[in-house]
Design a protein around this motif. Sequence first.
Motif, mmCIF file in Angstrom:
data_model
loop_
_atom_site.group_PDB
_atom_site.id
_atom_site.type_symbol
_atom_site.label_atom_id
_atom_site.label_comp_id
_atom_site.label_asym_id
_atom_site.label_seq_id
_atom_site.Cartn_x
_atom_site.Cartn_y
_atom_site.Cartn_z
ATOM 1 N N PRO A 124 41.992 38.978 60.802
ATOM 2 C CA PRO A 124 42.912 40.084 60.463
ATOM 3 C C PRO A 124 42.506 41.399 61.103
ATOM 4 C CG PRO A 124 41.571 39.442 58.560
ATOM 5 C CD PRO A 124 41.366 38.399 59.603
ATOM 6 N N TRP A 125 41.208 41.578 61.262
ATOM 7 C CA TRP A 125 40.706 42.813 61.868
ATOM 8 C C TRP A 125 41.158 42.908 63.320
ATOM 9 C CZ3 TRP A 125 35.076 44.256 60.161
ATOM 10 C CH2 TRP A 125 34.920 45.638 60.200
ATOM 11 N N VAL A 126 40.949 41.825 64.073
ATOM 12 C CA VAL A 126 41.349 41.822 65.486
ATOM 13 C C VAL A 126 42.866 41.868 65.606
ATOM 14 C CG1 VAL A 126 41.323 40.488 67.625
ATOM 15 C CG2 VAL A 126 39.250 40.646 66.233
ATOM 16 N N ASP A 127 43.581 41.163 64.701
ATOM 17 C CA ASP A 127 45.046 41.213 64.726
ATOM 18 C C ASP A 127 45.547 42.636 64.516
ATOM 19 O OD1 ASP A 127 45.478 38.566 65.271
ATOM 20 O OD2 ASP A 127 45.803 37.971 63.187
ATOM 21 N N THR A 128 44.909 43.337 63.583
ATOM 22 C CA THR A 128 45.306 44.735 63.341
ATOM 23 C C THR A 128 45.063 45.593 64.582
ATOM 24 O OG1 THR A 128 44.812 44.538 60.982
ATOM 25 C CG2 THR A 128 44.886 46.765 61.893
ATOM 26 N N GLN A 129 43.926 45.365 65.231
ATOM 27 C CA GLN A 129 43.639 46.103 66.457
ATOM 28 C C GLN A 129 44.659 45.766 67.545
ATOM 29 O OE1 GLN A 129 40.405 48.301 67.375
ATOM 30 N NE2 GLN A 129 41.473 48.701 65.477
ATOM 31 N N ALA A 130 44.978 44.473 67.672
ATOM 32 C CA ALA A 130 45.934 44.060 68.691
ATOM 33 C C ALA A 130 47.317 44.645 68.404
ATOM 34 C CB ALA A 130 46.010 42.536 68.754
ATOM 35 N N ASP A 131 47.704 44.685 67.125
ATOM 36 C CA ASP A 131 48.990 45.298 66.770
ATOM 37 C C ASP A 131 48.999 46.783 67.132
ATOM 38 O OD1 ASP A 131 49.922 42.911 65.788
ATOM 39 O OD2 ASP A 131 49.493 43.386 63.682
ATOM 40 N N ALA A 132 47.871 47.452 66.902
ATOM 41 C CA ALA A 132 47.779 48.878 67.241
ATOM 42 C C ALA A 132 47.865 49.079 68.751
ATOM 43 C CB ALA A 132 46.479 49.471 66.700
ATOM 44 N N VAL A 133 47.249 48.170 69.506
ATOM 45 C CA VAL A 133 47.351 48.245 70.968
ATOM 46 C C VAL A 133 48.797 48.026 71.402
ATOM 47 C CG1 VAL A 133 46.689 47.139 73.130
ATOM 48 C CG2 VAL A 133 44.965 47.570 71.388
ATOM 49 N N GLN A 134 49.486 47.053 70.771
ATOM 50 C CA GLN A 134 50.880 46.801 71.123
ATOM 51 C C GLN A 134 51.753 48.008 70.806
ATOM 52 O OE1 GLN A 134 52.012 43.997 72.782
ATOM 53 N NE2 GLN A 134 53.790 45.341 73.026
ATOM 54 N N ASP A 135 51.455 48.696 69.709
ATOM 55 C CA ASP A 135 52.179 49.936 69.398
ATOM 56 C C ASP A 135 51.999 50.953 70.521
ATOM 57 O OD1 ASP A 135 53.025 48.883 67.006
ATOM 58 O OD2 ASP A 135 51.464 49.859 65.801
ATOM 59 N N GLN A 136 50.793 51.022 71.070
ATOM 60 C CA GLN A 136 50.531 51.921 72.190
ATOM 61 C C GLN A 136 51.338 51.503 73.421
ATOM 62 O OE1 GLN A 136 47.729 54.485 72.733
ATOM 63 N NE2 GLN A 136 48.027 54.718 70.528
ATOM 64 N N VAL A 137 51.376 50.205 73.684
ATOM 65 C CA VAL A 137 52.129 49.695 74.837
ATOM 66 C C VAL A 137 53.615 50.028 74.683
ATOM 67 C CG1 VAL A 137 52.841 47.599 76.055
ATOM 68 C CG2 VAL A 137 50.466 47.858 75.302
ATOM 69 N N ASP A 138 54.156 49.798 73.479
ATOM 70 C CA ASP A 138 55.571 50.101 73.236
ATOM 71 C C ASP A 138 55.846 51.593 73.387
ATOM 72 O OD1 ASP A 138 55.894 47.421 72.715
ATOM 73 O OD2 ASP A 138 55.857 47.643 70.527
ATOM 74 N N ALA A 139 54.930 52.408 72.893
ATOM 75 C CA ALA A 139 55.102 53.860 73.028
ATOM 76 C C ALA A 139 55.065 54.275 74.491
ATOM 77 C CB ALA A 139 54.021 54.591 72.236
ATOM 78 N N ALA A 140 54.205 53.633 75.280
ATOM 79 C CA ALA A 140 54.128 53.943 76.708
ATOM 80 C C ALA A 140 55.420 53.562 77.417
ATOM 81 C CB ALA A 140 52.946 53.210 77.342
ATOM 82 N N ASP A 141 55.997 52.426 77.054
ATOM 83 C CA ASP A 141 57.280 52.019 77.645
ATOM 84 C C ASP A 141 58.366 53.038 77.315
ATOM 85 O OD1 ASP A 141 56.171 49.772 78.753
ATOM 86 O OD2 ASP A 141 56.827 48.420 77.145
ATOM 87 N N ALA A 142 58.373 53.499 76.066
ATOM 88 C CA ALA A 142 59.366 54.504 75.675
ATOM 89 C C ALA A 142 59.151 55.805 76.453
ATOM 90 C CB ALA A 142 59.284 54.763 74.174
ATOM 91 N N LEU A 143 57.904 56.160 76.686
ATOM 92 C CA LEU A 143 57.614 57.370 77.455
ATOM 93 C C LEU A 143 58.070 57.230 78.906
ATOM 94 C CD1 LEU A 143 54.099 58.462 76.165
ATOM 95 C CD2 LEU A 143 56.158 59.866 76.221
ATOM 96 N N ARG A 144 57.835 56.069 79.495
ATOM 97 C CA ARG A 144 58.279 55.860 80.880
ATOM 98 C C ARG A 144 59.792 56.002 80.978
ATOM 99 N NH1 ARG A 144 54.448 51.545 80.293
ATOM 100 N NH2 ARG A 144 52.504 52.006 81.420
ATOM 101 N N ALA A 145 60.500 55.422 80.016
ATOM 102 C CA ALA A 145 61.961 55.532 80.019
ATOM 103 C C ALA A 145 62.395 56.985 79.840
ATOM 104 C CB ALA A 145 62.542 54.654 78.907
ATOM 105 N N ALA A 146 61.706 57.711 78.964
ATOM 106 C CA ALA A 146 62.050 59.123 78.734
ATOM 107 C C ALA A 146 61.764 59.967 79.966
ATOM 108 C CB ALA A 146 61.260 59.648 77.530
ATOM 109 N N ILE A 147 60.703 59.647 80.678
ATOM 110 C CA ILE A 147 60.389 60.370 81.917
ATOM 111 C C ILE A 147 61.508 60.170 82.930
ATOM 112 C CG2 ILE A 147 58.844 60.403 83.919
ATOM 113 C CD1 ILE A 147 56.548 59.776 81.943
ATOM 114 N N GLY A 148 61.954 58.927 83.092
ATOM 115 C CA GLY A 148 63.045 58.653 84.027
ATOM 116 C C GLY A 148 64.318 59.378 83.649
ATOM 117 N N ALA A 149 64.632 59.382 82.344
ATOM 118 C CA ALA A 149 65.852 60.055 81.890
ATOM 119 C C ALA A 149 65.766 61.564 82.098
ATOM 120 C CB ALA A 149 66.087 59.737 80.417
ATOM 121 N N ALA A 150 64.574 62.117 81.910
ATOM 122 C CA ALA A 150 64.419 63.570 82.047
ATOM 123 C C ALA A 150 64.561 64.038 83.487
ATOM 124 C CB ALA A 150 63.054 63.993 81.495
ATOM 125 N N LEU A 151 64.388 63.142 84.453
ATOM 126 C CA LEU A 151 64.406 63.540 85.862
ATOM 127 C C LEU A 151 65.785 63.546 86.493
ATOM 128 C CD1 LEU A 151 61.239 61.701 87.247
ATOM 129 C CD2 LEU A 151 61.484 64.096 86.633
#
Length: 557
Positions: free
Chosen positions: A289-316
């Motif tokens: 469960p500890w590693v799963d929680t860490q992996a979920d937190a990493v996936q949240d970071q990945v999803d946030a990065a994808d959203a940021l990339r999309a927002a960067i493209g839209a802003a340009l």
Amino acid sequence: MGAVSYSPEHDVTDVAAPPAPVAPSLLDAVRDLRRDVEATSFPLDIDGVDAARASRTRLLDQLSDHLLPRLAELSAPAIVVLAGSTGAGKSTLVNSLLGTEVSEAGVLRPTTRQAVIAHHPDDGELLAGHPVLEDVKVVSHESVPRGVALLDAPDLDSVLESNRATAHRLLEAADLWLFVTTAARYGDALPWQVLAGAMERGASVAMVLNRVPVESLPAVRGDLLVRLRERGMQGVPLFVVPDAGPQQGPLSTASVAPIKRWLTMLAGPDRARAVIARTLRGSLGALRPWVDTQADAVQDQVDAADALRAAIGAALSGPTDAARAAVHRGVVADGAVTARWTELVAGAGRFAHVVRPSGRIRAARRRTTRLREASVGPLLADLQQAAVANLERAGAAAERELRERLSARGAPDGAAGFVASWPSDDRRSARATRADSIATAWIDGARLAVLAALAEGDPRALKRSARAAKALGDRALAALVLAAAAGLAPAAELLTELLGDAGDALRDQLRAELEAHAAAQVEAEGAALAALLDVPDLAADAASRLRLRFAVLRGLT
């Protein structure tokens, strides 16, 4: 009155068999997991990131200070960490158990200023190299039962943050938690939070209820046992030490005798190994469960990065359109370029009178051609400076838009902090360097574009192009095309008179190139910001790496 001890059936050492030798592959798998956890970071300040970072620190402590040392040396003594709140009497208890002062005790807060680990002299070699020894005072003492090491940790609620962090780290290193609390404080939230954490990771736990007034001893002990049962901790050994009143120095031998006997029994080879095995299995089981929680937190970071990339493209999109439009409407020719053109046209024998009133190109004279070739240097310099300034403006507008859009309400989670870490000075420097390089290439490429265009077309157009090139010279003709492309209307008119449709096509070609360069300058700002997201922990497979690493470990346990 002596201490009240636990019932024999509650001895934690009776629930586990001695551990089998650890296969090197299991140790290697834990090392690999630790390496990947250590390499994991959470670069984006999104919701839940503080908890994820704290969990990562605890997981690293557990892997580094308990699992790896224990797997590497199963025969090392069981580490018994005495933990508790300020003033619980941990240091006094250690000193009383050993019959000598090895850990400084007192009324000042924090009471435990430095962690102390005491071990039997014959166990020193087995403990050598253990990570916790780096942060503690090490005492070798004959009174410590061989097979255990007593570690007096700093207060869990110390006024010093560094002490609190050390206390929690040392708990992660323990094979057995001996939690010390008092009759006055056993109901506090902190003891139960710590004990719940121990149970979650399958640690072996015992408890000392210290300083219990004799008259309330049955009631306090009974209430504490009820609380333990309610939390599924009825198997936890419980020792009760009566209140000895105001005193200095160690507790009486009788009051700590049950705890000392228990530790001596625990130190036996089979029982110590059983405690080690139980906690080891619990710690390995708690990893999932500890590693799963860490992996979920990493996936949240990945999803946030994808959203940021999309927002960067839209802003340009807006700055890109604006940059192209500015070049198209001729802003590059404003100011210095227009003034320089006026000067050239007014100069006798320069750009004036190249085309006769009849539309024919005047015959070329070598001296006039050379004069025109030499005169366009300042115009080319002004064109380059104007192009650089326009490109820098396009980039600056893009940076402004990115910062505003990604810091506004409705921006993706973590965007504001991410953009705030983007250094403006670095961007200005990179933008200026890039703009100068692009403008230079645009200016230098114009002559080649003119030469290529003059080699194409029908014979009649080729003949006129050759006359124009001879009259102006290649360099001056390129300057004329560049001025027209920059938006200078008189230059565009003269170019049309000289070359007709071919001149218009050249002007449009170089203007389109400059528009593309301006758009590229905007995109470069977005690319520079998005490049900050190009780190392993924000890659699409970042979370799966941790899960795969644990899957290998699980297959070995």
